[in-house]
Every structure is written in structure tokens, then in C-alpha cells.
Design a protein around this motif. Sequence first.
Motif, PDB file in Angstrom:
ATOM      1  N   PRO A 148       0.654  -1.092  -0.333  1.00 17.37           N
ATOM      2  CA  PRO A 148      -0.065   0.027  -0.052  1.00 17.37           C
ATOM      3  C   PRO A 148       0.830   1.083  -0.025  1.00 17.37           C
ATOM      4  O   PRO A 148       1.549   1.043   0.867  1.00 17.37           O
ATOM      5  CB  PRO A 148      -0.872   0.095   1.370  1.00 17.37           C
ATOM      6  N   ALA A 181      -3.058   4.505  -9.228  1.00 17.41           N
ATOM      7  CA  ALA A 181      -3.793   2.832  -8.414  1.00 17.41           C
ATOM      8  C   ALA A 181      -4.133   2.369  -9.309  1.00 17.41           C
ATOM      9  O   ALA A 181      -4.061   0.987  -9.699  1.00 17.41           O
ATOM     10  CB  ALA A 181      -5.385   3.235  -7.662  1.00 17.41           C
ATOM     11  N   ARG A 190      -1.172  -0.645  -4.181  1.00 12.07           N
ATOM     12  CA  ARG A 190      -2.782  -0.235  -3.866  1.00 12.07           C
ATOM     13  C   ARG A 190      -2.027   1.489  -3.133  1.00 12.07           C
ATOM     14  O   ARG A 190      -1.159   2.073  -2.458  1.00 12.07           O
ATOM     15  CB  ARG A 190      -3.157  -0.467  -2.840  1.00 12.07           C
ATOM     16  N   ASN A 192      -3.786   5.473  -2.501  1.00  9.73           N
ATOM     17  CA  ASN A 192      -5.220   5.690  -1.827  1.00  9.73           C
ATOM     18  C   ASN A 192      -4.882   7.458  -1.062  1.00  9.73           C
ATOM     19  O   ASN A 192      -3.594   7.721  -0.599  1.00  9.73           O
ATOM     20  CB  ASN A 192      -5.841   5.149  -0.640  1.00  9.73           C
ATOM     21  N   THR A 251      -8.538   0.550  -3.245  1.00 12.06           N
ATOM     22  CA  THR A 251      -7.194   1.856  -4.006  1.00 12.06           C
ATOM     23  C   THR A 251      -7.861   2.493  -4.927  1.00 12.06           C
ATOM     24  O   THR A 251      -9.573   2.443  -5.279  1.00 12.06           O
ATOM     25  CB  THR A 251      -6.717   0.438  -4.386  1.00 12.06           C
TER      26      THR A 251
END
Length: 269
Positions: A148, A181, A190, A192, A251
Amino acid sequence: MTSTGPDETREAGTGRFRGRRMMVTGGSRGLGEHIVRLLLSEGAKVATCARKQEPLEALRRSISSPEALFAQTLDVSVPELLERFVDDAATALGGLDGVVACAGSARGRGIDEATAQDWSATWEMNVGHAARLVASSAPHLREAGGGPVVVVASISGWKPGPQAQYGAAKAAQIHMVSSLARELAVDGIRVNAVSPGSMLIPGKRWDRMRREDPVAFDRFRAEFPGGDLVQPEEVADVIAFLLSEESRGVTGTNIPVDKGQNAPTPDGY
């Protein structure tokens, strides 16, 4: 409600990040420090950076497992310094499993006073830094099988307020996240964004207003339906969620953590 600073009691967490290797830019103070402490409390090894050495050393002295922290001083808006930090951190930690672009700032005043250098510096510190952080950490995340990335944007990215150069940079971060993403999904990465509202951080703008001009502070509190500003630990908890396996289906999104705040500053609009 007031913030009393990073909660060091969180160093006894659940261990959900045990063995994970995390990177957080701007981790010596404010929100970044809360994120670093939370990740350490949950068992992660953490790399962080800041402009000044002393806050990083103070952070190291205050934690129970200083060996779990890798820290360097640098200006993240300087591309070669940031890229070197990412590689050094990956070497020190043995890889990377997650990344947070937390460092950010603004320069300049209104449109009649802000210089071209103010706009450029604000862009580089926010958009340029985040983009280069993703680009330089992506190879390390790929080696780990994906992971992430969280970019700390702001409600100023879609709720207009002064100054325009900061809002424009934060809006660009939010759009960049949605694009990256899609681009990086094939690698299991991912991406965000989290957009904090105005946070009550000791020694910062809103805390100074609370102490020095309580009448103005009470007017500002009216921008929050519940009457309280955002606490940095509330934002850190959402970022930790996005770094965790519990958010593996999330995401390309932007999550506001603003308590329903209206205008992003007391100056309105």
C-alpha cells in the motif's frame, strides 16, 4: 477537546504490522510523528525523514525500540536526496511493504503576492515529493509482492480556501492517486489518499489560535458540526487502516478525515 501530543501508550499495540517494513516522510512532528509511533506500536520497522536532526533524535530517544527506527535528515523536495533516502531505507529495513507520503507544506500568500517561486515550491513539496516517492519506492514494493501507498492530501484539495497554490497542489495529489492506483494495480500496489481536516496539533496554528485568540478559535470551531477540530491520531488510525490487510480491496480513493468540516480555514470561502 484538546490534543496532548503523540500518545506513547500506543507502543503496546496489537502487532498487526509485526515484521512489516514501512516508510513515512515527514515523521518527526505532527501527523507524521503520530503515524510513525502508531506503526512502531503495532510491530513495524519504520523509516522516516525530516529536515532537522534534533526532532528525529528526540523521537528516537522517546521510543522503546529505537532499533526499529531508521531516520535521515533531508529535504524531500530535492529529487536525488529523496530517491537516495528510499534506497537507503529499503536497505536498512530489508525491503519495503508500505509507504506514506506525509511531508508537505505551502509557501506564499494570495494571488497578488504569491511569486512563481511560491507556486513552484508548494507544488514540489506536495505533488513532486509524492510522485517521486511513489516512483522510487515502487520497485521495492514490487519485490515484496506489492503493497500500500498512502498520500496525505487535504480537504483544501476540494474545499476552496486560501491560498490557491496549496489547494491546487492538494487537488493534484488526489487526482494523481486515482491515476497511479490504476497504473500500479498490476503490480499489486494500492494507492490511496487521506485528506485531513484542520488538525489540533500542539504548537501549530490552530493550537496557537486556541490559546492566543479564543474568540477567533470559537468562531472557527463553528465550521465543524460537532464543534471539535480533527485530532491527528484520528487521521493516523485511518492511514494505518489503509496500510493494513483489512483495506486490501481499497485503492484509488480519497478518504476525508475532517469531521464534516466546512471551510478549511477561518478565512472562509
